[in-house]
Write a protein that holds these residues in place. Structure first.
Motif, short mmCIF file in Angstrom:
data_model
loop_
_atom_site.label_atom_id
_atom_site.label_comp_id
_atom_site.label_asym_id
_atom_site.label_seq_id
_atom_site.Cartn_x
_atom_site.Cartn_y
_atom_site.Cartn_z
N ASP A 20 -18.96 -2.00 -52.84
CA ASP A 20 -18.27 -3.21 -52.40
C ASP A 20 -18.41 -4.35 -53.40
O ASP A 20 -17.53 -5.22 -53.49
CB ASP A 20 -18.79 -3.66 -51.03
CG ASP A 20 -18.28 -2.78 -49.90
OD1 ASP A 20 -17.19 -2.17 -50.07
OD2 ASP A 20 -18.94 -2.71 -48.84
N ARG A 49 -12.35 2.80 -42.87
CA ARG A 49 -12.23 1.34 -42.86
C ARG A 49 -10.78 0.89 -42.78
O ARG A 49 -10.46 -0.11 -42.13
CB ARG A 49 -12.85 0.74 -44.13
CG ARG A 49 -14.36 0.66 -44.15
CD ARG A 49 -14.75 -0.03 -45.44
NE ARG A 49 -16.17 -0.22 -45.57
CZ ARG A 49 -16.72 -0.82 -46.62
NH1 ARG A 49 -15.93 -1.27 -47.60
NH2 ARG A 49 -18.03 -0.98 -46.69
N TRP A 50 -9.91 1.64 -43.44
CA TRP A 50 -8.49 1.27 -43.44
C TRP A 50 -7.89 1.38 -42.05
O TRP A 50 -6.95 0.66 -41.72
CB TRP A 50 -7.72 2.14 -44.43
CG TRP A 50 -7.98 1.78 -45.85
CD1 TRP A 50 -8.97 2.25 -46.66
CD2 TRP A 50 -7.25 0.84 -46.64
NE1 TRP A 50 -8.91 1.68 -47.90
CE2 TRP A 50 -7.86 0.81 -47.92
CE3 TRP A 50 -6.14 0.03 -46.39
CZ2 TRP A 50 -7.39 0.00 -48.94
CZ3 TRP A 50 -5.67 -0.77 -47.42
CH2 TRP A 50 -6.28 -0.80 -48.67
N ARG A 52 -9.79 1.06 -39.14
CA ARG A 52 -10.43 0.07 -38.28
C ARG A 52 -10.07 -1.36 -38.67
O ARG A 52 -9.93 -2.22 -37.81
CB ARG A 52 -11.94 0.25 -38.31
CG ARG A 52 -12.45 1.57 -37.78
CD ARG A 52 -13.94 1.51 -37.51
NE ARG A 52 -14.66 0.96 -38.66
CZ ARG A 52 -15.20 1.69 -39.63
NH1 ARG A 52 -15.08 3.01 -39.59
NH2 ARG A 52 -15.84 1.14 -40.63
N GLN A 53 -9.99 -1.61 -39.99
CA GLN A 53 -9.75 -2.97 -40.48
C GLN A 53 -8.62 -2.96 -41.52
O GLN A 53 -8.86 -3.19 -42.70
CB GLN A 53 -11.03 -3.53 -41.10
CG GLN A 53 -12.21 -3.55 -40.14
CD GLN A 53 -13.51 -3.87 -40.86
OE1 GLN A 53 -13.79 -3.40 -41.95
NE2 GLN A 53 -14.32 -4.72 -40.23
N PRO A 54 -7.39 -2.71 -41.10
CA PRO A 54 -6.30 -2.57 -42.08
C PRO A 54 -6.01 -3.85 -42.86
O PRO A 54 -5.45 -3.78 -43.96
CB PRO A 54 -5.10 -2.17 -41.20
CG PRO A 54 -5.46 -2.64 -39.84
CD PRO A 54 -6.94 -2.51 -39.72
N GLN A 55 -6.37 -5.02 -42.32
CA GLN A 55 -6.10 -6.27 -43.01
C GLN A 55 -7.24 -6.73 -43.91
O GLN A 55 -7.09 -7.72 -44.63
CB GLN A 55 -5.80 -7.38 -41.97
CG GLN A 55 -4.67 -7.04 -41.01
CD GLN A 55 -3.37 -6.74 -41.74
OE1 GLN A 55 -3.04 -7.39 -42.72
NE2 GLN A 55 -2.64 -5.74 -41.25
N ALA A 56 -8.37 -6.03 -43.87
CA ALA A 56 -9.52 -6.43 -44.66
C ALA A 56 -9.35 -5.98 -46.12
O ALA A 56 -8.49 -5.17 -46.45
CB ALA A 56 -10.79 -5.84 -44.06
N ASN A 58 -10.32 -3.78 -48.38
CA ASN A 58 -11.00 -2.48 -48.43
C ASN A 58 -10.82 -1.80 -49.78
O ASN A 58 -9.94 -2.17 -50.57
CB ASN A 58 -10.48 -1.57 -47.32
CG ASN A 58 -10.87 -2.06 -45.94
OD1 ASN A 58 -12.01 -2.49 -45.74
ND2 ASN A 58 -9.96 -2.01 -44.99
#
Length: 300
Positions: A20, A49-50, A52-56, A58
């Motif tokens: 990260d 992650r994509w 669960r958190q598509p807008q983060a 990643n």
């Protein structure tokens, strides 16, 4: 059962947190110690992650198996280029509306594929920006040992230079895995991977091995669990192979008879370990002249 991933939680957390922030790693382990499983698990976690958190912000994981690359440099670079396109334009990550391949462009192949690779990364990044927001990616390069050889080390230097550059489209970080050749390479002063944090894979802890056994056999008796642990030595590949055999024979035989029957099938692992220790020298050390590891294997 054989595909279950249990353990290595601390290692996985350390690597993913490092990726990260742009930190690269080398993972070293002997045959069957789970190098490939660890890299595939890292890829799976990053891909989850994509969902669960598509807008983060990643990372896109790009898994590569260097052992499958052609022996020539041009072929290896082409294989790498193809894998990058497939991973960066994967609709499962970027969305169903994303093209599975970048727009077709006319590219002039250079006589020096190593020197032209940074430019190809920039073109790939520009192509991706036409269809989706650019997202950083990381390379997960498995079985990198062949790239430490003198005639192919240029490929490894190319990958490391790409990771360490600030060029658009360059990977944010890299995780490489290998065995003894990688370990020996890291000891050299001129190693391209100098400064990369090195992590080692060992046998599973008892708690991890027990958790894996309990996952497939929740009602297993304690003496059977101890027998499987002792028979496998908590070696990841041996343990999962034994559990796979037990699962196929579930209810059809006793734990001990299945384990004893599998031992002969697992014997080739010794040959793989021997070959890695010998580093392709094909030398047999015996008696007082035997290196400690060869003497141990001869005894075993």
């Amino acid at each position: 059962m054989t595909g279950a991933f249990v353990g290595r939680e601390l290692l996985l957390r350390s690597v993913i947190r490092g990726l990260d922030v742009g930190r690269s790693f080398s993972i070293i382990g002997g045959p069957g110690m789970g190098r490939t499983s660890v890299l595939l698990r890292i890829r799976e976690v990053l891909r989850e992650r994509w969902v669960r958190q598509p807008q983060a912000a990643n990372l896109i994981p790009v898994y590569l198996d260097a052992q499958q690359w052609p022996p020539d440099v041009a072929g290896s670079v082409e294989n790498l280029r193809s894998r990058l396109r497939d991973a960066l334009f994967d609709p499962k990550i970027l969305g169903a509306d994303t093209p599975t391949q970048p727009p077709v462009t006319r590219e002039t192949r250079s006589s020096d594929p190593l020197a032209s690779f940074p430019g190809e990364l920039r073109r790939l990044a520009n192509a991706l920006r036409e269809v989706a927001a650019w997202s950083p990616y990381v390379l997960l390069v498995d079985n990198i040992d062949p790239l430490t050889e003198p005639d192919r080390v240029g490929l490894l230097e190319m990958l490391v230079a790409a990771v360490r550059s600030d060029d658009p489209g360059a990977p944010q970080a890299m995780v490489v895995s290998g065995g003894r050749l990688l370990r020996e390479s890291l000891r050299e002063r001129a190693s391209p991977l100098k400064g990369v944090l090195t992590l080692s894979l060992h046998a599973l802890m008892d708690t991890e091995a027990r958790s894996l056994i309990r996952r497939g056999f929740p009602r297993a008796k304690e003496h059977d669990i101890q027998f499987v642990l002792a028979s496998s030595g908590n070696h990841p590949w041996v343990l999962t192979s034994l559990l796979g055999a037990l699962e196929k024979r579930r209810g059809g035989a006793e734990f001990r008879s299945v384990v004893w029957g599998e031992r002969a099938r697992l014997a080739p692992l010794w040959e793989r370990i021997w070959a890695e220790l010998d580093m392709r020298r094909r030398v047999t050390y015996r008696g007082a002249y035997a290196a400690p590891e060869h003497a141990f294997l001869l005894y075993a």
